[in-house]
Design a protein around this motif. Sequence first.
Motif, PDB file in Angstrom:
ATOM      1  N   MET A 168      27.145  27.552  36.777  1.00 32.54           N
ATOM      2  CA  MET A 168      28.056  28.424  36.972  1.00 32.54           C
ATOM      3  C   MET A 168      28.492  28.740  38.452  1.00 32.54           C
ATOM      4  O   MET A 168      27.787  28.482  39.190  1.00 32.54           O
ATOM      5  N   ALA A 169      29.785  29.218  38.757  1.00 28.89           N
ATOM      6  CA  ALA A 169      30.323  29.231  40.142  1.00 28.89           C
ATOM      7  C   ALA A 169      31.074  30.516  40.300  1.00 28.89           C
ATOM      8  O   ALA A 169      31.286  31.081  39.240  1.00 28.89           O
ATOM      9  N   PHE A 170      30.786  31.160  41.704  1.00 30.34           N
ATOM     10  CA  PHE A 170      31.412  32.248  41.998  1.00 30.34           C
ATOM     11  C   PHE A 170      32.228  32.018  43.094  1.00 30.34           C
ATOM     12  O   PHE A 170      31.991  31.288  43.985  1.00 30.34           O
ATOM     13  N   ASP A 171      33.391  32.671  43.049  1.00 24.28           N
ATOM     14  CA  ASP A 171      34.409  32.834  44.297  1.00 24.28           C
ATOM     15  C   ASP A 171      34.177  34.250  44.819  1.00 24.28           C
ATOM     16  O   ASP A 171      34.612  35.039  44.232  1.00 24.28           O
ATOM     17  N   TYR A 172      33.438  34.050  45.731  1.00 24.88           N
ATOM     18  CA  TYR A 172      32.889  35.471  46.210  1.00 24.88           C
ATOM     19  C   TYR A 172      34.285  36.070  47.128  1.00 24.88           C
ATOM     20  O   TYR A 172      34.745  35.380  47.908  1.00 24.88           O
ATOM     21  N   GLY A 173      34.315  37.441  47.086  1.00 27.52           N
ATOM     22  CA  GLY A 173      35.110  38.146  47.824  1.00 27.52           C
ATOM     23  C   GLY A 173      34.649  39.551  47.990  1.00 27.52           C
ATOM     24  O   GLY A 173      33.577  40.093  47.420  1.00 27.52           O
ATOM     25  N   LEU A 174      35.437  40.398  48.789  1.00 29.34           N
ATOM     26  CA  LEU A 174      34.640  41.561  48.998  1.00 29.34           C
ATOM     27  C   LEU A 174      35.298  42.621  47.968  1.00 29.34           C
ATOM     28  O   LEU A 174      34.417  43.564  47.772  1.00 29.34           O
ATOM     29  N   GLN A 224      36.673  41.462  44.711  1.00 28.16           N
ATOM     30  CA  GLN A 224      36.641  40.793  43.355  1.00 28.16           C
ATOM     31  C   GLN A 224      35.921  39.580  43.532  1.00 28.16           C
ATOM     32  O   GLN A 224      36.293  38.803  44.550  1.00 28.16           O
ATOM     33  N   ILE A 225      34.952  38.994  42.680  1.00 25.52           N
ATOM     34  CA  ILE A 225      34.172  37.748  42.600  1.00 25.52           C
ATOM     35  C   ILE A 225      34.431  37.252  41.411  1.00 25.52           C
ATOM     36  O   ILE A 225      34.413  37.451  40.071  1.00 25.52           O
ATOM     37  N   GLY A 226      35.232  35.919  41.465  1.00 25.00           N
ATOM     38  CA  GLY A 226      35.533  35.046  40.247  1.00 25.00           C
ATOM     39  C   GLY A 226      34.178  34.304  39.682  1.00 25.00           C
ATOM     40  O   GLY A 226      33.375  34.034  40.611  1.00 25.00           O
ATOM     41  N   VAL A 227      34.542  34.195  38.528  1.00 26.83           N
ATOM     42  CA  VAL A 227      33.104  33.417  37.854  1.00 26.83           C
ATOM     43  C   VAL A 227      33.731  32.320  36.927  1.00 26.83           C
ATOM     44  O   VAL A 227      34.644  32.689  36.161  1.00 26.83           O
ATOM     45  N   ALA A 228      33.209  31.275  36.921  1.00 24.79           N
ATOM     46  CA  ALA A 228      33.359  30.156  36.020  1.00 24.79           C
ATOM     47  C   ALA A 228      32.114  29.535  35.607  1.00 24.79           C
ATOM     48  O   ALA A 228      30.968  29.636  36.189  1.00 24.79           O
ATOM     49  N   SER A 229      32.165  28.824  34.623  1.00 27.32           N
ATOM     50  CA  SER A 229      31.159  28.189  33.883  1.00 27.32           C
ATOM     51  C   SER A 229      31.640  26.765  33.583  1.00 27.32           C
ATOM     52  O   SER A 229      32.555  26.512  33.530  1.00 27.32           O
ATOM     53  N   GLY A 230      30.496  25.767  33.911  1.00 26.25           N
ATOM     54  CA  GLY A 230      30.855  24.218  33.604  1.00 26.25           C
ATOM     55  C   GLY A 230      29.585  23.682  33.001  1.00 26.25           C
ATOM     56  O   GLY A 230      28.434  24.326  32.799  1.00 26.25           O
ATOM     57  N   HIS A 239      44.243  29.877  47.414  1.00 31.39           N
ATOM     58  CA  HIS A 239      45.787  29.647  47.335  1.00 31.39           C
ATOM     59  C   HIS A 239      46.340  28.789  46.332  1.00 31.39           C
ATOM     60  O   HIS A 239      47.008  29.042  45.914  1.00 31.39           O
ATOM     61  N   ALA A 240      45.376  27.794  46.268  1.00 27.18           N
ATOM     62  CA  ALA A 240      45.644  26.820  45.044  1.00 27.18           C
ATOM     63  C   ALA A 240      45.783  27.339  43.736  1.00 27.18           C
ATOM     64  O   ALA A 240      46.708  27.241  42.829  1.00 27.18           O
ATOM     65  N   ALA A 241      44.866  28.322  43.235  1.00 26.30           N
ATOM     66  CA  ALA A 241      44.608  29.164  42.107  1.00 26.30           C
ATOM     67  C   ALA A 241      45.993  29.832  42.165  1.00 26.30           C
ATOM     68  O   ALA A 241      46.599  29.956  40.938  1.00 26.30           O
ATOM     69  N   LYS A 242      46.439  30.722  43.092  1.00 24.58           N
ATOM     70  CA  LYS A 242      47.672  31.354  42.853  1.00 24.58           C
ATOM     71  C   LYS A 242      48.874  30.649  42.677  1.00 24.58           C
ATOM     72  O   LYS A 242      49.881  30.882  41.917  1.00 24.58           O
ATOM     73  N   GLU A 302      46.169  43.076  39.089  1.00 32.16           N
ATOM     74  CA  GLU A 302      46.126  43.417  37.585  1.00 32.16           C
ATOM     75  C   GLU A 302      45.748  42.004  36.874  1.00 32.16           C
ATOM     76  O   GLU A 302      45.247  42.347  35.821  1.00 32.16           O
ATOM     77  N   ALA A 303      46.095  40.861  37.370  1.00 27.69           N
ATOM     78  CA  ALA A 303      45.877  39.627  36.734  1.00 27.69           C
ATOM     79  C   ALA A 303      45.198  38.841  37.837  1.00 27.69           C
ATOM     80  O   ALA A 303      45.881  37.945  38.338  1.00 27.69           O
ATOM     81  N   PRO A 304      44.113  38.987  38.308  1.00 24.54           N
ATOM     82  CA  PRO A 304      43.507  38.357  39.384  1.00 24.54           C
ATOM     83  C   PRO A 304      43.504  36.849  39.114  1.00 24.54           C
ATOM     84  O   PRO A 304      43.241  36.145  37.956  1.00 24.54           O
ATOM     85  N   ALA A 305      43.498  36.041  40.347  1.00 29.46           N
ATOM     86  CA  ALA A 305      43.222  34.557  40.133  1.00 29.46           C
ATOM     87  C   ALA A 305      41.733  33.986  40.507  1.00 29.46           C
ATOM     88  O   ALA A 305      41.529  32.993  40.442  1.00 29.46           O
ATOM     89  N   ASP A 306      40.972  34.849  40.654  1.00 28.36           N
ATOM     90  CA  ASP A 306      39.645  34.674  41.341  1.00 28.36           C
ATOM     91  C   ASP A 306      38.606  33.746  40.234  1.00 28.36           C
ATOM     92  O   ASP A 306      38.161  33.098  40.572  1.00 28.36           O
TER      93      ASP A 306
END
Length: 134
Positions: free
Chosen positions: A1-7, A9-15, A96-99, A113-117
């Motif tokens: 599991m991975a986290f893109d930490y932000g103040l 919003q925090i994005g979460v992915a699984s692998g 930046h790459a995600a956006k 409204e539709a985050p890239a995190d």
Amino acid sequence: MAFDYGLRQIGVASGNTLTGTSSEVTVLRARDGVPDWDSVAALFTDWRPALVVVGLPLNMDDTEGELADRARKFGRRLQGRFNIPVEYVDERLSSHAAKSMLREQGHRGDYREAPADALAARLILDTWLAAHAE
């Protein structure tokens, strides 16, 4: 599991290390970098990760700033609360790459409204998976 930490919003992915695949999971809301820990616990219960990867936002000159310090603190809290190993991955430009990827797919730029995190978290996890491929 991975986290893109932000103040905010925090994005979460699984692998999966066997298949080398990853997917976006969700975006957690945060207040000054602090998530709802019950939501994190629910994710860990559902996904049962063996390892957590946290994106480390390094400066372009490889130095660590305040946000990198806070990402490390977030990782230490994950490790302490859930007794799970945490690794860090250089995540420069992952958001930046995600956006950019989302814009190519027609995203209008309304990232609140539709985050890239979550996509950024997936890119972070893909970096880790590539570095640890057998």
